[in-house]
Design a protein around this motif. Structure first.
Motif, PDB file in Angstrom:
ATOM      1  N   THR A 122       0.854  -1.181   0.000  1.00 19.09           N
ATOM      2  CA  THR A 122       0.000   0.000   0.000  1.00 19.09           C
ATOM      3  C   THR A 122       0.890   1.231   0.000  1.00 19.09           C
ATOM      4  O   THR A 122       1.753   1.377   0.863  1.00 19.09           O
ATOM      5  CB  THR A 122      -0.921   0.028   1.238  1.00 19.09           C
ATOM      6  N   ASP A 123       0.682   2.122  -0.953  1.00 21.32           N
ATOM      7  CA  ASP A 123       1.552   3.293  -1.115  1.00 21.32           C
ATOM      8  C   ASP A 123       1.173   4.366  -0.090  1.00 21.32           C
ATOM      9  O   ASP A 123       0.598   5.401  -0.424  1.00 21.32           O
ATOM     10  CB  ASP A 123       1.440   3.830  -2.546  1.00 21.32           C
ATOM     11  N   HIS A 124       1.532   4.099   1.171  1.00 24.14           N
ATOM     12  CA  HIS A 124       1.410   5.093   2.238  1.00 24.14           C
ATOM     13  C   HIS A 124       2.709   5.897   2.250  1.00 24.14           C
ATOM     14  O   HIS A 124       3.616   5.646   3.037  1.00 24.14           O
ATOM     15  CB  HIS A 124       1.175   4.414   3.585  1.00 24.14           C
ATOM     16  N   THR A 125       2.784   6.853   1.347  1.00 21.86           N
ATOM     17  CA  THR A 125       4.062   7.505   1.035  1.00 21.86           C
ATOM     18  C   THR A 125       4.715   8.152   2.244  1.00 21.86           C
ATOM     19  O   THR A 125       5.948   8.098   2.405  1.00 21.86           O
ATOM     20  CB  THR A 125       3.838   8.563  -0.066  1.00 21.86           C
ATOM     21  N   TYR A 126       3.913   8.772   3.126  1.00 21.42           N
ATOM     22  CA  TYR A 126       4.504   9.470   4.265  1.00 21.42           C
ATOM     23  C   TYR A 126       5.306   8.536   5.165  1.00 21.42           C
ATOM     24  O   TYR A 126       6.212   8.975   5.872  1.00 21.42           O
ATOM     25  CB  TYR A 126       3.418  10.167   5.089  1.00 21.42           C
ATOM     26  N   ASP A 146       4.410   6.477  27.598  1.00 20.95           N
ATOM     27  CA  ASP A 146       3.110   6.000  27.139  1.00 20.95           C
ATOM     28  C   ASP A 146       2.408   7.109  26.353  1.00 20.95           C
ATOM     29  O   ASP A 146       2.405   8.267  26.775  1.00 20.95           O
ATOM     30  CB  ASP A 146       2.235   5.592  28.327  1.00 20.95           C
ATOM     31  N   ILE A 147       1.805   6.758  25.228  1.00 26.98           N
ATOM     32  CA  ILE A 147       1.131   7.755  24.406  1.00 26.98           C
ATOM     33  C   ILE A 147      -0.173   8.185  25.078  1.00 26.98           C
ATOM     34  O   ILE A 147      -0.980   7.354  25.499  1.00 26.98           O
ATOM     35  CB  ILE A 147       0.840   7.203  22.996  1.00 26.98           C
ATOM     36  N   LEU A 148      -0.369   9.499  25.170  1.00 22.17           N
ATOM     37  CA  LEU A 148      -1.567  10.070  25.784  1.00 22.17           C
ATOM     38  C   LEU A 148      -2.555  10.586  24.744  1.00 22.17           C
ATOM     39  O   LEU A 148      -3.760  10.431  24.905  1.00 22.17           O
ATOM     40  CB  LEU A 148      -1.178  11.216  26.724  1.00 22.17           C
ATOM     41  N   PHE A 149      -2.033  11.214  23.679  1.00 23.81           N
ATOM     42  CA  PHE A 149      -2.915  11.759  22.652  1.00 23.81           C
ATOM     43  C   PHE A 149      -2.156  11.962  21.356  1.00 23.81           C
ATOM     44  O   PHE A 149      -0.925  12.087  21.345  1.00 23.81           O
ATOM     45  CB  PHE A 149      -3.521  13.106  23.099  1.00 23.81           C
ATOM     46  N   ILE A 150      -2.896  11.959  20.262  1.00 24.55           N
ATOM     47  CA  ILE A 150      -2.372  12.319  18.946  1.00 24.55           C
ATOM     48  C   ILE A 150      -3.352  13.304  18.335  1.00 24.55           C
ATOM     49  O   ILE A 150      -4.550  13.030  18.268  1.00 24.55           O
ATOM     50  CB  ILE A 150      -2.220  11.097  18.032  1.00 24.55           C
ATOM     51  N   ASP A 151      -2.840  14.433  17.912  1.00 24.37           N
ATOM     52  CA  ASP A 151      -3.693  15.462  17.316  1.00 24.37           C
ATOM     53  C   ASP A 151      -3.070  15.881  15.988  1.00 24.37           C
ATOM     54  O   ASP A 151      -1.896  16.267  15.944  1.00 24.37           O
ATOM     55  CB  ASP A 151      -3.798  16.669  18.252  1.00 24.37           C
ATOM     56  N   SER A 152      -3.829  15.781  14.899  1.00 21.93           N
ATOM     57  CA  SER A 152      -3.286  16.131  13.589  1.00 21.93           C
ATOM     58  C   SER A 152      -4.209  17.101  12.868  1.00 21.93           C
ATOM     59  O   SER A 152      -5.433  17.048  13.019  1.00 21.93           O
ATOM     60  CB  SER A 152      -3.075  14.878  12.730  1.00 21.93           C
ATOM     61  N   VAL A 153      -3.597  17.981  12.092  1.00 22.70           N
ATOM     62  CA  VAL A 153      -4.317  18.970  11.300  1.00 22.70           C
ATOM     63  C   VAL A 153      -3.758  18.934   9.883  1.00 22.70           C
ATOM     64  O   VAL A 153      -2.551  19.051   9.682  1.00 22.70           O
ATOM     65  CB  VAL A 153      -4.168  20.392  11.883  1.00 22.70           C
ATOM     66  N   ARG A 154      -4.628  18.747   8.911  1.00 21.76           N
ATOM     67  CA  ARG A 154      -4.229  18.736   7.501  1.00 21.76           C
ATOM     68  C   ARG A 154      -5.274  19.556   6.747  1.00 21.76           C
ATOM     69  O   ARG A 154      -6.319  19.051   6.336  1.00 21.76           O
ATOM     70  CB  ARG A 154      -4.156  17.306   6.968  1.00 21.76           C
ATOM     71  N   ALA A 171      -7.644  12.228   5.144  1.00 26.50           N
ATOM     72  CA  ALA A 171      -7.376  11.492   6.383  1.00 26.50           C
ATOM     73  C   ALA A 171      -6.496  10.256   6.189  1.00 26.50           C
ATOM     74  O   ALA A 171      -5.768   9.880   7.119  1.00 26.50           O
ATOM     75  CB  ALA A 171      -8.685  11.111   7.066  1.00 26.50           C
ATOM     76  N   PRO A 172      -6.512   9.571   5.015  1.00 30.78           N
ATOM     77  CA  PRO A 172      -5.625   8.411   4.879  1.00 30.78           C
ATOM     78  C   PRO A 172      -4.160   8.722   5.137  1.00 30.78           C
ATOM     79  O   PRO A 172      -3.418   7.863   5.616  1.00 30.78           O
ATOM     80  CB  PRO A 172      -5.847   7.969   3.426  1.00 30.78           C
ATOM     81  N   HIS A 173      -3.725   9.949   4.835  1.00 38.30           N
ATOM     82  CA  HIS A 173      -2.333  10.319   5.113  1.00 38.30           C
ATOM     83  C   HIS A 173      -2.039  10.177   6.602  1.00 38.30           C
ATOM     84  O   HIS A 173      -1.094   9.495   7.008  1.00 38.30           O
ATOM     85  CB  HIS A 173      -2.071  11.759   4.672  1.00 38.30           C
ATOM     86  N   ASP A 174      -2.846  10.836   7.430  1.00 45.06           N
ATOM     87  CA  ASP A 174      -2.572  10.851   8.865  1.00 45.06           C
ATOM     88  C   ASP A 174      -2.878   9.503   9.504  1.00 45.06           C
ATOM     89  O   ASP A 174      -2.189   9.086  10.442  1.00 45.06           O
ATOM     90  CB  ASP A 174      -3.369  11.978   9.525  1.00 45.06           C
ATOM     91  N   LEU A 175      -3.894   8.819   9.022  1.00 44.44           N
ATOM     92  CA  LEU A 175      -4.187   7.490   9.545  1.00 44.44           C
ATOM     93  C   LEU A 175      -3.045   6.523   9.253  1.00 44.44           C
ATOM     94  O   LEU A 175      -2.663   5.715  10.114  1.00 44.44           O
ATOM     95  CB  LEU A 175      -5.492   6.963   8.942  1.00 44.44           C
ATOM     96  N   SER A 176      -2.476   6.607   8.062  1.00 46.30           N
ATOM     97  CA  SER A 176      -1.370   5.710   7.723  1.00 46.30           C
ATOM     98  C   SER A 176      -0.147   6.018   8.578  1.00 46.30           C
ATOM     99  O   SER A 176       0.591   5.103   8.973  1.00 46.30           O
ATOM    100  CB  SER A 176      -1.021   5.811   6.237  1.00 46.30           C
ATOM    101  N   ILE A 177       0.077   7.289   8.870  1.00 48.95           N
ATOM    102  CA  ILE A 177       1.205   7.673   9.730  1.00 48.95           C
ATOM    103  C   ILE A 177       0.994   7.136  11.138  1.00 48.95           C
ATOM    104  O   ILE A 177       1.904   6.536  11.742  1.00 48.95           O
ATOM    105  CB  ILE A 177       1.362   9.203   9.745  1.00 48.95           C
TER     106      ILE A 177
END
Length: 355
Positions: A122-126, A146-154, A171-177
């Motif tokens: 799957t070409d998840h380029t990032y 331990d991870i507490l949160f992930i917040d992304s803006v695109r 959203a596939p960009h950030d989900l793949s990351i």
């Protein structure tokens, strides 16, 4: 196995030219043909990479025994029939994100690749950028805790797609990351999605996606076609450190902050009143790791070749594509139910062929 592999690029639209350029420049690959129904468009791509042959016939390309693999850059709704035909012809496949337009079709593709002993990437380029590789490394070595949160803006003033909404487009960009950097990938039980169509375009142009993560953490994504300013940023907060990735700042793409909130373990156990808890604020240093600069797609085409030669699943295999796709499908269902949480289909039974 060190001889060069032969690849066909299928689709000469937006992403195909980038694939063609990187395959043509790779020491691992010979670009055999550019295939597109539009001969003029295919010829334009072929001319830019040294005048390779073109074809308007997918069947003709797949019938060529000298071609080892195909790289598919067509709309998501076409991925399933093209991938299934390529696998049936014995070709290894890389496919543009998202993997398919439904989870069921994606599972068929991954299962068929496994049955045939072929690579499905799957070409998840990032996931092939130095910064995302570094984020994965920092999380794996528990530098963040331990991870507490992930917040992304695109967000940016982007092209309104004719066939998908903003969540399926961006959203596939950030989900793949997120899937790539978290150990074990995305394992969210539910997804909540909200969207707005203020232009009456017939699909959401602004979207918000939220999903719980393991250990009480939460991930949130904001995607938007209508913003006059462009922002590509992700913040990942942990119990030890927090990192900020600003993809539009080449001088300092990644910053790691030794800052945060600590609650004494004794207070967590004995204090019922949160206001009386023993809270301290950590104000440590900020540092920015040095990162090499290279084109992510060059890393992807190299990984595609390596996975074929070594007979292993690639870094972004079909299973990772399925995890992303399952979140997108759940988000679509949540969106249709006015933002009600929707369960995410578990695709963990699906795995790539291993040797």
């Amino acid at each position: 196995m060190t001889e060069r592999l032969s690849v066909a690029v299928v689709g000469a639209g937006y992403w195909g030219p980038n694939l063609a350029r990187n395959f043509a420049a790779s020491p691992d690959w010979d670009l055999a043909v550019v295939c597109d129904l539009d001969a003029q468009r295919a010829q334009g791509v072929a001319d830019r990479v040294g005048g390779v042959p073109i074809s308007q016939s997918l069947d003709e390309v797949l019938a060529d025994p000298s071609i080892d693999a195909v790289a598919i850059a067509t709309p998501a709704r076409t991925h399933h029939p093209i991938v299934m035909a390529a696998l049936a012809a014995g070709k290894h496949v890389s496919v543009e994100k998202p993997l398919a337009d439904t989870v069921a079709r994606g599972i068929e593709m991954v299962d068929r690749a496994r049955e045939q002993g072929l690579v499905l990437l799957t070409d998840h380029t990032y996931c092939y950028t130095p910064v995302v590789m570094k984020i994965r490394e920092l999380i794996a070595e528990e530098s963040l805790g331990d991870i507490l949160f992930i917040d992304s803006v695109r967000i940016n003033l982007g092209l309104i797609q004719p066939d998908v909404d903003v969540l399926w487009d961006l959203a596939p960009h950030d989900l793949s990351i997120i899937d790539f950097v978290l150990p074990g990938g995305i394992d969210a039980p539910t997804v909540t999605a909200q969207g707005a169509d203020p232009l009456s375009a017939g699909r959401a142009c602004v979207g918000y996606l939220t999903m719980p993560l393991a250990g009480g953490a939460i991930a949130h994504m904001h995607v938007n076609w209508l913003s006059p300013t462009k922002i590509r940023q992700m913040v990942i907060g942990g119990t030890r450190r927090t990192l900020v990735w600003d993809d539009l700042n080449p001088q300092q793409r990644l910053s790691v902050y030794d800052r945060g909130v600590d609650i004494a373990e004794q207070s967590k156990v004995t204090t019922t009143d949160a206001r009386a808890a023993n809270i301290s604020y950590r104000l440590g240093d900020t540092w920015s790791p040095a990162l090499p600069e290279h084109e992510a797609l060059a890393g992807m085409v190299a990984e595609f070749a390596a996975s074929i030669r070594e007979g292993r699943g690639p870094r972004t295999d079909g299973a990772s594509g399925l995890r992303v796709l399952s979140v997108l499908e759940a988000a679509k269902a949540s969106l249709s139910r006015a933002g009600a949480p929707h369960p995410v289909q578990n695709t963990s039974r699906v795995s790539e062929p291993q040797s």
